[in-house]
Design a protein around this motif. Structure first.
Motif, PDB file in Angstrom:
ATOM      1  N   GLY A 228       0.817  -1.214   0.000  1.00 27.24           N
ATOM      2  CA  GLY A 228       0.000   0.000   0.000  1.00 27.24           C
ATOM      3  C   GLY A 228       0.844   1.254   0.000  1.00 27.24           C
ATOM      4  N   ARG A 229       2.014   1.201  -0.644  1.00 25.05           N
ATOM      5  CA  ARG A 229       2.903   2.365  -0.691  1.00 25.05           C
ATOM      6  C   ARG A 229       3.179   2.750  -2.145  1.00 25.05           C
ATOM      7  N   GLU A 230       3.742   3.938  -2.324  1.00 28.14           N
ATOM      8  CA  GLU A 230       3.978   4.425  -3.690  1.00 28.14           C
ATOM      9  C   GLU A 230       5.034   3.623  -4.424  1.00 28.14           C
ATOM     10  N   ALA A 231       6.063   3.231  -3.703  1.00 24.01           N
ATOM     11  CA  ALA A 231       7.210   2.630  -4.400  1.00 24.01           C
ATOM     12  C   ALA A 231       7.907   1.630  -3.491  1.00 24.01           C
ATOM     13  N   ALA A 232       8.687   0.776  -4.119  1.00 21.89           N
ATOM     14  CA  ALA A 232       9.473  -0.209  -3.355  1.00 21.89           C
ATOM     15  C   ALA A 232      10.787  -0.428  -4.078  1.00 21.89           C
ATOM     16  N   LEU A 233      11.808  -0.804  -3.318  1.00 20.09           N
ATOM     17  CA  LEU A 233      13.113  -1.087  -3.918  1.00 20.09           C
ATOM     18  C   LEU A 233      13.641  -2.405  -3.357  1.00 20.09           C
ATOM     19  N   LEU A 234      14.031  -3.268  -4.281  1.00 20.04           N
ATOM     20  CA  LEU A 234      14.510  -4.604  -3.916  1.00 20.04           C
ATOM     21  C   LEU A 234      15.993  -4.563  -3.535  1.00 20.04           C
ATOM     22  N   PHE A 235      16.334  -5.272  -2.483  1.00 18.80           N
ATOM     23  CA  PHE A 235      17.737  -5.460  -2.077  1.00 18.80           C
ATOM     24  C   PHE A 235      18.018  -6.964  -2.035  1.00 18.80           C
ATOM     25  N   SER A 236      19.311  -7.298  -1.969  1.00 17.69           N
ATOM     26  CA  SER A 236      19.663  -8.729  -1.954  1.00 17.69           C
ATOM     27  C   SER A 236      19.269  -9.413  -0.654  1.00 17.69           C
ATOM     28  N   THR A 237      19.340  -8.675   0.451  1.00 19.68           N
ATOM     29  CA  THR A 237      18.979  -9.234   1.761  1.00 19.68           C
ATOM     30  C   THR A 237      18.387  -8.107   2.622  1.00 19.68           C
ATOM     31  N   GLY A 238      17.767  -8.519   3.714  1.00 23.43           N
ATOM     32  CA  GLY A 238      17.261  -7.527   4.664  1.00 23.43           C
ATOM     33  C   GLY A 238      18.411  -6.795   5.327  1.00 23.43           C
TER      34      GLY A 238
ATOM     35  N   GLU B 118       0.156   5.633   5.809  1.00 23.50           N
ATOM     36  CA  GLU B 118       0.370   7.063   5.540  1.00 23.50           C
ATOM     37  C   GLU B 118       1.149   7.746   6.661  1.00 23.50           C
ATOM     38  N   ARG B 119       1.350   7.038   7.778  1.00 21.82           N
ATOM     39  CA  ARG B 119       1.993   7.676   8.935  1.00 21.82           C
ATOM     40  C   ARG B 119       3.391   7.135   9.202  1.00 21.82           C
ATOM     41  N   VAL B 120       3.805   6.198   8.378  1.00 21.76           N
ATOM     42  CA  VAL B 120       5.137   5.603   8.546  1.00 21.76           C
ATOM     43  C   VAL B 120       5.986   6.019   7.351  1.00 21.76           C
ATOM     44  N   LEU B 121       7.209   6.450   7.609  1.00 25.57           N
ATOM     45  CA  LEU B 121       8.061   6.886   6.493  1.00 25.57           C
ATOM     46  C   LEU B 121       8.409   5.712   5.590  1.00 25.57           C
ATOM     47  N   ALA B 122       8.959   4.656   6.187  1.00 25.71           N
ATOM     48  CA  ALA B 122       9.401   3.527   5.357  1.00 25.71           C
ATOM     49  C   ALA B 122       9.262   2.237   6.130  1.00 25.71           C
ATOM     50  N   THR B 123       9.026   1.172   5.384  1.00 27.76           N
ATOM     51  CA  THR B 123       9.019  -0.157   5.987  1.00 27.76           C
ATOM     52  C   THR B 123      10.045  -1.021   5.254  1.00 27.76           C
ATOM     53  N   VAL B 124      10.582  -2.004   5.996  1.00 25.95           N
ATOM     54  CA  VAL B 124      11.545  -2.931   5.412  1.00 25.95           C
ATOM     55  C   VAL B 124      10.929  -4.327   5.519  1.00 25.95           C
ATOM     56  N   HIS B 125      10.954  -5.066   4.412  1.00 34.26           N
ATOM     57  CA  HIS B 125      10.299  -6.375   4.357  1.00 34.26           C
ATOM     58  C   HIS B 125      11.289  -7.425   3.901  1.00 34.26           C
TER      59      HIS B 125
ATOM     60  N   TRP C  54      12.903  -5.828   0.626  1.00 33.20           N
ATOM     61  CA  TRP C  54      12.609  -4.553  -0.035  1.00 33.20           C
ATOM     62  C   TRP C  54      12.248  -3.480   0.984  1.00 33.20           C
ATOM     63  N   VAL C  55      12.502  -2.254   0.546  1.00 36.04           N
ATOM     64  CA  VAL C  55      12.077  -1.083   1.308  1.00 36.04           C
ATOM     65  C   VAL C  55      10.869  -0.529   0.580  1.00 36.04           C
TER      66      VAL C  55
ATOM     67  N   GLY D 131       7.945   2.713   0.532  1.00 36.57           N
ATOM     68  CA  GLY D 131       7.712   4.057   1.065  1.00 36.57           C
ATOM     69  C   GLY D 131       7.383   5.029  -0.047  1.00 36.57           C
ATOM     70  N   PRO D 132       7.564   6.321   0.248  1.00 41.33           N
ATOM     71  CA  PRO D 132       7.251   7.333  -0.760  1.00 41.33           C
ATOM     72  C   PRO D 132       8.195   7.249  -1.967  1.00 41.33           C
ATOM     73  N   ARG D 133       7.706   7.675  -3.092  1.00 36.80           N
ATOM     74  CA  ARG D 133       8.481   7.610  -4.342  1.00 36.80           C
ATOM     75  C   ARG D 133       9.825   8.334  -4.215  1.00 36.80           C
ATOM     76  N   GLU D 134       9.802   9.526  -3.580  1.00 31.50           N
ATOM     77  CA  GLU D 134      11.059  10.308  -3.501  1.00 31.50           C
ATOM     78  C   GLU D 134      12.103   9.542  -2.708  1.00 31.50           C
ATOM     79  N   LEU D 135      11.648   8.872  -1.663  1.00 30.19           N
ATOM     80  CA  LEU D 135      12.607   8.137  -0.833  1.00 30.19           C
ATOM     81  C   LEU D 135      13.227   6.998  -1.638  1.00 30.19           C
ATOM     82  N   VAL D 136      12.392   6.273  -2.366  1.00 29.63           N
ATOM     83  CA  VAL D 136      12.910   5.148  -3.145  1.00 29.63           C
ATOM     84  C   VAL D 136      13.851   5.661  -4.234  1.00 29.63           C
ATOM     85  N   ASP D 137      13.496   6.766  -4.882  1.00 38.78           N
ATOM     86  CA  ASP D 137      14.388   7.338  -5.896  1.00 38.78           C
ATOM     87  C   ASP D 137      15.728   7.741  -5.273  1.00 38.78           C
TER      88      ASP D 137
END
Ligand SMILES: Cc1ncc(COP(=O)(O)O)c(C=O)c1O
Length: 383
Positions: A89-99, A219-226, A238-239, A241-247
Motif C-alpha cells: 500500500g505504498r507508492e514505491a518499493a526497492l529490492l535489495f539482496s537481503t534484509g 500514511e503515517r510511517v516513512l518507510a518499511t523494510v520487508h 525490499w524497502v 515508502g514514498p516515491r522520492e525516498l525510493v528514488d
C-alpha cells in the motif's frame, strides 16, 4: 614465528575463549523437526515457488551481471517492485539482496550526523549497523519503552530530524510493537517512523504485508523494510515508502549502488511467494492459531513463553544451559536452536522456537512436554 602463524595462533586462542564462554557457533545441517527456521508459512519448498523458479529460469538467465545501475537492471525487477509497493500500500518499493543490506543501505540514506535516531534496544543487528554507518546521534531506548521515546523526541535537535526505528514483531522476543502509539508520538513531536517488518511480512494484515498495513498506518510511517527470505519462502528484501525516498535510495544507498543485483530468478520466487500469501490466507491464520496452542501447552508444562507471534522464546539464561537444552532436544528429534549473546542480551540465552505452518498440533504438544521435562532434568527454572 611469521606474522601469519602468529595471527593463526591468536585466532585459535580466541576460538578457545568463545568455546569456554559457550559462545562458539558451529554450522549444523538441518535435522529433525523444523522449529527454528523463519519459513513460517512453509513456502520455501512449496511446489509453486519451485516450479515458478524452474519455469522462469531459461528466460531470466542465471547471473545478474552487475549492479542495478549497470547491466543488472533486469526487466523482471521493475514489475516486481510495482507489485511489492502495491502489496504494501505504498507508492514505491526497492529490492535489495537481503534484509541486512536493505537496513544497511536505508539508515545512512535517511539520517546523517545532524540527525537524531531513536532505536529500540533490541533492534536487529542490521538496524544497529545501519545506524552506526549513518553517524547520526542516537538514543537507544529500553525495549518498547514509549516514555523513553517521548523523552528523546523532546530533545533539542537543531536543524536535524528525528527518526524512530523499530521492528514491528521482534525477531528474538516474538512481541508486537505498539506501532500506533509510536506513530502518535512521532506525529506529536515531528518524528519520522521507520518499521522493520521482517518477521511480520506474510503473517499480518489483510493482504499479508505486515503490521503497518494491519494497523492502517501506511500514511503515517516513512518507510518499511520487508524480508523475502522468511515467511515468503524466497529471499531478498525490499524497502517500501514514498516515491522520492525510493528514488533517493537508488542514488544513495551504498548497499544498492555498490553491489551486484540479486539473481533475476529471485523475482520469480518472490512473485510466487506473493501469489501464495494472497491466495492462501488460511496459512497465516493457522500459524497464529498454532502459536497460541504451543504457548498454552508450554504454560501447562510450566514454561512461560512471552510474546504473541509465531516466535516463541523459551528463556534459559546461561549460554551453556541453552546449548545443552538444544542438544537434548535434538536427540529427541526437535530442531529448536539456542540463541546467545550478542544476538540477545547477556544472561538471556534462550531457545528461539518458531511455529510453522507445516508443523502439526501433536508435534507441538510433544515438543512442549519434552521441553518441560528436559528443563526440569537440567534443573533450570521453568517459569
Ligand atoms: C528484524 C530483522 N531485520 C532484518 C533482518 C535481515 O534480513 P535478511 O536475513 O534478509 O538479511 C533480519 C534477519 O533475521 C531480521 O530479523
Amino acid at each position: 614465528m611469521s606474522a601469519l602463524e602468529d595471527y593463526r595462533s591468536e585466532l585459535r586462542g580466541q576460538l578457545a575463549d568463545l568455546e569456554a564462554a559457550g559462545m562458539r557457533r558451529r554450522l549444523r545441517e538441518p535435522q529433525g523437526l523444523d522449529l527454528c527456521s523463519n519459513d513460517y508459512l512453509g513456502l520455501a519448498a512449496h511446489p509453486h515457488l519451485v516450479e515458478s523458479m524452474r519455469a522462469a529460469l531459461p528466460g531470466l538467465g542465471a547471473g545478474s551481471t552487475g549492479s542495478r545501475l549497470l547491466r543488472g537492471q533486469h526487466p523482471a525487477f521493475a514489475p516486481l517492485e510495482e507489485r511489492l509497493a502495491a502489496f504494501c500500500g505504498r507508492e514505491a518499493a526497492l529490492l535489495f539482496s537481503t534484509g541486512y543490506a536493505a537496513n544497511l543501505g536505508l539508515l545512512p540514506t535517511l539520517a546523517g550526523p545532524d540527525d537524531l535516531v531513536l532505536s529500540d534496544a533490541l533492534n536487529h543487528a542490521s538496524l544497529i549497523d545501519g545506524l552506526r554507518l549513518s553517524r547520526a546521534r542516537k538514543v537507544v531506548y529500553r525495549h518498547q519503552d514509549l516514555d523513553a521515546v517521548e523523552q528523546a523526541l523532546r530533545l533539542p535537535r537543531g536543524r536535524g530530524r528525528a527518526f524512530v526505528v523499530t521492528e514491528s514483531v521482534f525477531g528474538m522476543e516474538g512481541d508486537l510493537t505498539p506501532l500506533e502509539e509510536l506513530a502518535d508520538l512521532c506525529d506529536a513531536h515531528g518524528g519520522l517512523l521507520v518499521v522493520d517488518e521482517a518477521h511480520a511480512t506474510g503473517l499480518h494484515g489483510a493482504s499479508g504485508s505486515g503490521r503497518v498495513e494491519e494497523q492502517g498506518l501506511q500514511e503515517r510511517v516513512l518507510a518499511t523494510v520487508h524480508a523475502g527470505g522468511k515467511a515468503l519462502g524466497a529471499g531478498g528484501a525490499w524497502v517500501a515508502g514514498p516515491r522520492e525516498l525510493v528514488d533517493h535510495l537508488v542514488s544513495r544507498a551504498r548497499t544498492f549502488v555498490f553491489s551486484t543485483a540479486p539473481l533475476p530468478v529471485l523475482a520469480a520466487a518472490l512473485n510466487a511467494g506473493l501469489d501464495l500469501v494472497a491466495g492462501e490466507p488460511e496459512r497465516r491464520r493457522e500459524v497464529h492459531r498454532k502459536a497460541a496452542h504451543l504457548r498454552a501447552r508450554l504454560a501447562s508444562a510450566g514454561i512461560a513463553a512471552e510474546g504473541s507471534s509465531p516466535i516463541v522464546p523459551v528463556r534459559v539464561g546461561a549460554n551453556e544451559a541453552a546449548v545443552e537444552l538444544q542438544a537434548r532436544l535434538a536427540r529427541e528429534g526437535f530442531d529448536a536452536r539456542a540463541v546467545r549473546p550478542p544476538t540477545v542480551p547477556e544472561g538471556t540465552a534462550r531457545l528461539r522456537v518458531t511455529v510453522r505452518h507445516p508443523v502439526s498440533d501433536p508435534d507441538l504438544e510433544r515438543f512442549a512436554s519434552a521441553a518441560g521435562r528436559l528443563l526440569r532434568a537440567l534443573a533450570l527454572p521453568v517459569a
